[in-house]
Design a protein around this motif. Structure first.
Motif, PDB file in Angstrom:
ATOM      1  N   PRO A 281      40.143 117.034  64.953  1.00 12.63           N
ATOM      2  CA  PRO A 281      40.831 115.852  64.403  1.00 12.63           C
ATOM      3  C   PRO A 281      42.344 116.011  64.342  1.00 12.63           C
ATOM      4  N   ASP A 282      42.874 117.064  64.968  1.00 16.18           N
ATOM      5  CA  ASP A 282      44.300 117.372  64.825  1.00 16.18           C
ATOM      6  C   ASP A 282      45.224 116.221  65.197  1.00 16.18           C
ATOM      7  N   LEU A 283      44.819 115.413  66.163  1.00 10.78           N
ATOM      8  CA  LEU A 283      45.664 114.310  66.605  1.00 10.78           C
ATOM      9  C   LEU A 283      45.890 113.259  65.529  1.00 10.78           C
ATOM     10  N   LEU A 284      44.974 113.163  64.582  1.00 10.48           N
ATOM     11  CA  LEU A 284      44.965 112.014  63.686  1.00 10.48           C
ATOM     12  C   LEU A 284      45.619 112.220  62.330  1.00 10.48           C
ATOM     13  N   TRP A 285      45.750 113.455  61.872  1.00 12.18           N
ATOM     14  CA  TRP A 285      46.196 113.671  60.490  1.00 12.18           C
ATOM     15  C   TRP A 285      47.545 113.036  60.205  1.00 12.18           C
ATOM     16  N   ALA A 286      48.565 113.365  61.000  1.00  8.31           N
ATOM     17  CA  ALA A 286      49.901 112.829  60.730  1.00  8.31           C
ATOM     18  C   ALA A 286      49.970 111.311  60.921  1.00  8.31           C
ATOM     19  N   PRO A 287      49.412 110.757  62.013  1.00  5.07           N
ATOM     20  CA  PRO A 287      49.455 109.292  62.146  1.00  5.07           C
ATOM     21  C   PRO A 287      48.743 108.556  61.010  1.00  5.07           C
ATOM     22  N   LEU A 288      47.604 109.062  60.571  1.00  9.77           N
ATOM     23  CA  LEU A 288      46.906 108.409  59.463  1.00  9.77           C
ATOM     24  C   LEU A 288      47.725 108.474  58.178  1.00  9.77           C
TER      25      LEU A 288
ATOM     26  N   ALA B 149      50.653 105.878  58.517  1.00  7.05           N
ATOM     27  CA  ALA B 149      50.209 104.486  58.351  1.00  7.05           C
ATOM     28  C   ALA B 149      49.820 104.195  56.901  1.00  7.05           C
ATOM     29  N   GLY B 150      49.108 105.130  56.283  1.00  8.51           N
ATOM     30  CA  GLY B 150      48.676 104.938  54.904  1.00  8.51           C
ATOM     31  C   GLY B 150      49.840 104.899  53.931  1.00  8.51           C
ATOM     32  N   MET B 151      50.775 105.820  54.087  1.00  9.51           N
ATOM     33  CA  MET B 151      51.912 105.867  53.169  1.00  9.51           C
ATOM     34  C   MET B 151      52.926 104.759  53.458  1.00  9.51           C
TER      35      MET B 151
ATOM     36  N   VAL C 163      64.331 114.364  61.715  1.00  6.62           N
ATOM     37  CA  VAL C 163      63.261 115.346  61.561  1.00  6.62           C
ATOM     38  C   VAL C 163      62.199 115.173  62.644  1.00  6.62           C
ATOM     39  N   LEU C 164      61.772 113.941  62.878  1.00  6.00           N
ATOM     40  CA  LEU C 164      60.757 113.702  63.902  1.00  6.00           C
ATOM     41  C   LEU C 164      61.266 114.075  65.287  1.00  6.00           C
ATOM     42  N   GLY C 165      62.532 113.793  65.568  1.00  9.20           N
ATOM     43  CA  GLY C 165      63.104 114.198  66.852  1.00  9.20           C
ATOM     44  C   GLY C 165      63.077 115.699  67.034  1.00  9.20           C
ATOM     45  N   LEU C 166      63.409 116.443  65.978  1.00 10.19           N
ATOM     46  CA  LEU C 166      63.347 117.911  66.043  1.00 10.19           C
ATOM     47  C   LEU C 166      61.915 118.400  66.239  1.00 10.19           C
ATOM     48  N   LEU C 167      60.972 117.773  65.545  1.00 12.06           N
ATOM     49  CA  LEU C 167      59.570 118.187  65.674  1.00 12.06           C
ATOM     50  C   LEU C 167      59.056 117.945  67.086  1.00 12.06           C
ATOM     51  N   VAL C 168      59.422 116.807  67.676  1.00  9.97           N
ATOM     52  CA  VAL C 168      58.997 116.520  69.050  1.00  9.97           C
ATOM     53  C   VAL C 168      59.647 117.505  70.016  1.00  9.97           C
ATOM     54  N   ALA C 169      60.951 117.699  69.885  1.00  7.33           N
ATOM     55  CA  ALA C 169      61.676 118.555  70.828  1.00  7.33           C
ATOM     56  C   ALA C 169      61.206 120.000  70.775  1.00  7.33           C
TER      57      ALA C 169
ATOM     58  N   PRO D 228      50.723 123.187  59.455  1.00  6.58           N
ATOM     59  CA  PRO D 228      49.389 122.945  58.893  1.00  6.58           C
ATOM     60  C   PRO D 228      49.205 121.456  58.616  1.00  6.58           C
ATOM     61  N   ALA D 229      47.986 120.975  58.732  1.00  2.08           N
ATOM     62  CA  ALA D 229      47.711 119.539  58.607  1.00  2.08           C
ATOM     63  C   ALA D 229      48.263 118.954  57.307  1.00  2.08           C
ATOM     64  N   VAL D 230      48.098 119.664  56.199  1.00  2.00           N
ATOM     65  CA  VAL D 230      48.560 119.149  54.906  1.00  2.00           C
ATOM     66  C   VAL D 230      50.078 119.017  54.893  1.00  2.00           C
ATOM     67  N   VAL D 231      50.767 119.992  55.467  1.00  2.00           N
ATOM     68  CA  VAL D 231      52.232 119.944  55.512  1.00  2.00           C
ATOM     69  C   VAL D 231      52.691 118.807  56.418  1.00  2.00           C
ATOM     70  N   ALA D 232      52.060 118.681  57.586  1.00  3.97           N
ATOM     71  CA  ALA D 232      52.410 117.602  58.514  1.00  3.97           C
ATOM     72  C   ALA D 232      52.210 116.239  57.862  1.00  3.97           C
ATOM     73  N   MET D 233      51.096 116.078  57.170  1.00  5.32           N
ATOM     74  CA  MET D 233      50.828 114.814  56.487  1.00  5.32           C
ATOM     75  C   MET D 233      51.860 114.552  55.395  1.00  5.32           C
ATOM     76  N   GLY D 234      52.253 115.596  54.677  1.00  5.31           N
ATOM     77  CA  GLY D 234      53.247 115.442  53.623  1.00  5.31           C
ATOM     78  C   GLY D 234      54.611 115.044  54.170  1.00  5.31           C
ATOM     79  N   VAL D 235      55.027 115.693  55.253  1.00  2.35           N
ATOM     80  CA  VAL D 235      56.339 115.405  55.844  1.00  2.35           C
ATOM     81  C   VAL D 235      56.408 113.961  56.312  1.00  2.35           C
ATOM     82  N   VAL D 236      55.446 113.549  57.149  1.00  2.00           N
ATOM     83  CA  VAL D 236      55.514 112.183  57.675  1.00  2.00           C
ATOM     84  C   VAL D 236      55.214 111.163  56.578  1.00  2.00           C
TER      85      VAL D 236
END
Length: 199
Positions: free
Chosen positions: A67-74, A77-79, A106-112, A118-126
């Motif tokens: 499910p790694d693809l979905l954690w940050a996008p979900l 969208a939710g937040m 931040v997102l530009g740096l993460l992409v580059a 970790p999923a929890v950290v990624a979800m928290g950041v976005v």
């Protein structure tokens, strides 16, 4: 492959003139209904870039498709929806525009860099950044009727932009590393420009 990249770049070039439409007050408060809400994130470079970048980064950094693809996008969208409801309720947050710009940095740096978090950290950041994107929309809708339909359109467009970012990121996972770096740098550059305007 080269043909797909050319088409993507052409589409991006066509969307750039619409960039100004995403900012508070530009549309004269004409946020009415599902269709207008759906189109709103598609016509502003800051919202468009953030939402696509979340999906793009998720795909680049994922260890496996599910499910790694979905954690940050979900989480985004939710937040975003939570933030919009906060804005509708009149909750005041400081530095909304600078935080939206910072989200692109931040997102530009993460992409580059393709950093894996970790999923929890990624979800928290976005999720934190999504609240500010949502609050900006909530402020715009606070005095309007039909806000629920407009928000439904915005969230739907957000999900589709995440899916587009995931598809692009997944397609480029094993491509030349410069393509994600260029994409990340473009998002970062947009964020730096907006931050300079906001402060």
């Amino acid at each position: 492959m080269r043909h797909n990249i050319s088409r993507t770049l052409a589409l991006a070039a066509l969307l750039l003139p619409l960039a100004a439409g995403a900012h508070t007050g530009v549309d004269g408060g004409m946020h009415h209904g599902f269709t207008t809400g759906f189109l709103h994130p598609l016509t502003g470079a800051d919202h468009l870039a953030a939402m696509v970048a979340v999906g793009f980064w998720s795909a680049l950094a994922a260890r496996r498709a599910w499910p790694d693809l979905l954690w940050a996008p979900l989480a985004f969208a939710g937040m975003l929806l939570v933030g919009a409801l906060m804005g509708l309720a009149g909750v005041q947050l400081p530095a909304v525009e600078p935080m939206i710009a910072a989200s692109l940095l931040v997102l530009g740096l993460l992409v580059a860099t393709r950093v894996r978090l970790p999923a929890v950290v990624a979800m928290g950041v976005v999720g934190v950044f999504a609240v500010f994107h949502g609050v900006a929309h909530g402020y715009e809708l606070a005095s309007e009727e039909g806000a629920a339909l407009t928000l439904a359109g915005m969230v739907s467009a957000t999900v589709l932009l995440h899916v587009a970012g995931i598809a692009a990121g997944w397609a480029l996972r094993h491509a030349n590393a410069w393509l994600p770096r260029v994409a990340g740098a473009a998002v970062l550059g947009l964020g730096a420009t907006l931050l300079a305007q906001a402060i």
